[in-house]
Design an enzyme around this catalytic site. Structure first.
Site, mmCIF file in Angstrom:
data_model
loop_
_atom_site.group_PDB
_atom_site.id
_atom_site.type_symbol
_atom_site.label_atom_id
_atom_site.label_comp_id
_atom_site.label_asym_id
_atom_site.label_seq_id
_atom_site.Cartn_x
_atom_site.Cartn_y
_atom_site.Cartn_z
ATOM 1 N N HIS A 1 40.089 -31.431 -10.619
ATOM 2 C CA HIS A 1 39.249 -31.479 -9.424
ATOM 3 C C HIS A 1 38.019 -32.345 -9.678
ATOM 4 O O HIS A 1 37.561 -32.463 -10.820
ATOM 5 C CB HIS A 1 38.856 -30.074 -8.969
ATOM 6 C CG HIS A 1 37.945 -29.337 -9.910
ATOM 7 N ND1 HIS A 1 36.572 -29.409 -9.824
ATOM 8 C CD2 HIS A 1 38.209 -28.526 -10.958
ATOM 9 C CE1 HIS A 1 36.040 -28.650 -10.771
ATOM 10 N NE2 HIS A 1 37.002 -28.109 -11.474
ATOM 11 N N ASP B 1 35.281 -32.153 -7.376
ATOM 12 C CA ASP B 1 34.081 -31.582 -6.744
ATOM 13 C C ASP B 1 33.289 -30.852 -7.822
ATOM 14 O O ASP B 1 33.812 -30.591 -8.911
ATOM 15 C CB ASP B 1 34.465 -30.618 -5.607
ATOM 16 C CG ASP B 1 35.288 -29.439 -6.076
ATOM 17 O OD1 ASP B 1 36.209 -29.633 -6.905
ATOM 18 O OD2 ASP B 1 35.015 -28.295 -5.637
ATOM 19 N N ASP C 1 33.075 -30.335 -16.154
ATOM 20 C CA ASP C 1 33.834 -29.568 -15.147
ATOM 21 C C ASP C 1 33.869 -30.329 -13.842
ATOM 22 O O ASP C 1 33.038 -30.128 -12.985
ATOM 23 C CB ASP C 1 33.191 -28.193 -14.975
ATOM 24 C CG ASP C 1 33.945 -27.295 -13.997
ATOM 25 O OD1 ASP C 1 35.091 -27.605 -13.676
ATOM 26 O OD2 ASP C 1 33.362 -26.301 -13.545
ATOM 27 N N GLU D 1 37.732 -27.123 -5.447
ATOM 28 C CA GLU D 1 37.980 -26.100 -6.465
ATOM 29 C C GLU D 1 36.817 -25.137 -6.616
ATOM 30 O O GLU D 1 37.004 -23.925 -6.722
ATOM 31 C CB GLU D 1 38.287 -26.761 -7.818
ATOM 32 C CG GLU D 1 38.921 -25.830 -8.835
ATOM 33 C CD GLU D 1 37.952 -24.964 -9.623
ATOM 34 O OE1 GLU D 1 38.370 -23.931 -10.155
ATOM 35 O OE2 GLU D 1 36.748 -25.301 -9.701
ATOM 36 N N HIS E 1 10.331 2.202 8.257
ATOM 37 C CA HIS E 1 9.142 2.229 7.412
ATOM 38 C C HIS E 1 9.277 3.419 6.462
ATOM 39 O O HIS E 1 9.504 4.557 6.917
ATOM 40 C CB HIS E 1 7.916 2.395 8.325
ATOM 41 C CG HIS E 1 6.607 2.303 7.601
ATOM 42 N ND1 HIS E 1 6.255 3.167 6.586
ATOM 43 C CD2 HIS E 1 5.557 1.468 7.775
ATOM 44 C CE1 HIS E 1 5.049 2.843 6.145
ATOM 45 N NE2 HIS E 1 4.599 1.820 6.860
#
Ligand SMILES: *[C@@H]1O[C@H](CO)[C@@H](O)[C@H](O)[C@H]1NC(C)=O
Ligand SMILES: [Zn+2]
Length: 509
Positions: free
Chosen positions: A134, A136, A167, A201, A262
């Site tokens: 990959h 990306d 990677d 990916e 609250h």
């Protein structure tokens, strides 16, 4: 007579032996001639092109192909175009496969990046490998704590810093350069090579499963083996990866009052969703790492003696591991327990709570609805559908005991299966041989604690055998600040791929 006869016989024998020797030499020459693989020539070619390879990586890293950021989508499309272009220049038969579009949280849709497929060589007498990768990347900003500009590849002491360097851009390029080296030297490519490179990916391979199913009888029909190089070594020693964990990702939503309250005005009067949520999240895992959801530990495949021995032989330093992550103590103190709980046992991780007051300061609010996010890393023989039922039933029962009026809803968002290969398969033998040739050592056989869901999809849909052949270093910092790829791993990894193509061609099947 005797004597003469003997002499004649011995002369005949001598002649015969010479002939035999000559034949043996000729035979050996033929064998060598056929089998002589010009590794030296190929390796020399790689060594002469190191700067070109680094430059190619610099150009790829410069593209901010972050698949998680919709505003970067044009960069991602450009990255896919560049990938296709490079494969075309290598003489590949390239296709850019449209895999549809993606819906963003605001309801708009944007096109998914096309998947690039390529085929180089179509000799039916050869095996065909398909290389998956990959291009990306994970998000990265200098302000996140990078020492250098993440999109400007920077070489410091042989470490090439940049987002996506390890990677998975350098490994993808290394495969291309391995093929190119054969081509440049006019050497016959030992196998037909297909590429399948995607651009989603890092955000879950959106659209890829469908595409793999659709291409089963076309693109994948002649593929013999699938190779994935989207992981790293465990130490400085080369490794072959034979398993990854799966992941079951859960949302546990606890809903109470119709609006945030609250804590001064209402605290003490309402049963707070956050208290309920913390209570059920705390019931998932004990402080010493024991998963408390019934049935999960029982489903884990038994740890064999052979496996124990394999783990024992792996090169792994606990002290280095501790200092890398900056902790003084780990869950286990010995290598085998630690590695096995990282790779072949499940674990629970709690990731966050949505709806909680998360900004700094000290706002005194009781959140009306909170969602706890946790995941269970899965291993054989667990089954995601069963895990979903076990977790849902268990949390409902724990929650029931609290007798809370709030509502609990448990959903499983991701159910990615683990993947496990047979290390005795010829693909792994080929891996050992290639590692030995390039690094003069035996590889470690390792597993990944993380998940590469596409591996199991490839296996289920195509029925082909898969190997994970990493070249990244153990300290590359994937997904983290200062991600890098060592020049050494990049270049020697290219040689490893060159050798691997040769070794795969030798597989008899
Ligand atoms: C990348 O960094 C180098 C060294 O710091 C610098 O000279 C160069 O201009 C930078 N390139 C880009 C595109 O920013
Ligand atoms: Zn990756």
């Amino acid at each position: 007579m005797e004597c003469v006869k003997t002499l004649t016989t011995s002369r005949n024998n001598e002649r015969f032996h010479r002939q035999e020797e000559m034949l043996a030499v000729i035979f050996l020459a033929i064998i060598l001639g056929i089998n002589a693989h010009p590794f030296d020539e190929l390796h020399q070619y790689v060594d002469e092109h190191v700067e070109d390879y680094v430059q190619a990586l610099r150009e790829w890293v410069a593209v901010e192909s972050d698949s998680s950021d919709a505003t970067k989508r044009p960069d991602l499309h450009r990255m896919m175009d560049m990938t296709a272009e490079k494969l075309k220049n290598m003489g590949g038969e390239v296709e850019m496969v449209d895999i549809g579009s993606q819906e963003l949280p605001d309801g708009t849709t944007i096109p998914l990046p096309k998947v690039v497929t390529a085929q180089i060589g179509k000799d039916s007498n050869k095996h065909t490998v398909c290389i998956y990768g990959h291009v990306d990347v994970q998000p990265a900003k200098k302000e996140d704590g990078w020492a250098t500009d993440p999109y400007n590849l920077t070489d410091i002491d042989g470490k090439l810093y940049g987002r996506g360097s390890s990677d998975n851009k350098a490994p993808v390029l290394a495969w291309m350069h391995a093929v190119e080296a054969y081509q440049a030297l006019d050497l016959d490519l030992p196998v037909n090579v297909k590429f399948l490179i995607e651009g989603m990916e890092e955000t879950g391979s959106n659209g890829l499963d469908t595409m793999i199913v659709a291409k089963r009888d076309t693109f994948f029909s002649d593929v013999d083996y699938i190779i994935i190089s989207d992981c790293g070594w465990l130490s400085r020693k080369p490794a072959l990866t034979y398993g990854t964990r799966g992941n079951c990702y859960f949302f546990a939503e606890v809903e109470g009052p119709k609006q945030d309250l609250h804590s001064g005005v209402y605290g003490g009067t309402v049963i707070e969703p956050m208290t309920d949520l913390i209570g059920i999240l705390d019931s998932l895992i004990s402080p010493n790492g024991k998963i408390l959801v019934p049935g999960i530990r029982e489903a884990v495949a038994p740890f064999s003696d052979e496996e124990w021995k394999m783990y024992q032989d792996i090169d792994f330093n606990i002290e280095t591991f501790k200092s890398k992550i900056g902790v003084s103590q780990l869950m286990y103190n010995n290598k085998v327990d630690l590695l096995s709980h990282r790779w072949r046992h499940p674990t629970v991780s709690i990731h966050g709570i949505e709806g909680a007051f998360s900004a700094s300061g000290s706002k005194t609010v009781i959140p009306a609805k909170v969602t706890g996010k946790f995941s269970i890393r899965q291993v054989p023989d667990m089954d995601p559908a069963m895990v979903k039922k076990q977790v849902t039933d268990y949390l409902n029962s724990v929650f029931g005991k609290r007798k809370s009026p709030n509502k609990l809803k448990v959903t499983m968002i991701i159910g990615a299966k683990p993947w496990l290969a047979d290390t005795k398969h010829a693909l792994y033998e080929a891996g050992r041989a290639a590692v030995k040739r390039v690094f003069q050592m035996e590889p470690d056989l390792i597993r990944e604690g993380g998940t590469i869901p596409i591996a199991q999809t490839f296996q289920d849909v195509t029925g082909k055998s898969i190997i994970m052949l990493p070249i990244g270093g153990f300290d590359d910092g994937l997904h983290s600040q200062n991600e890098k790829m060592n020049r050494y791993n990049y270049i020697e990894g290219t040689k490893l791929f060159i050798s691997y193509l040769h070794e795969v061609a030798e597989i008899k099947e």
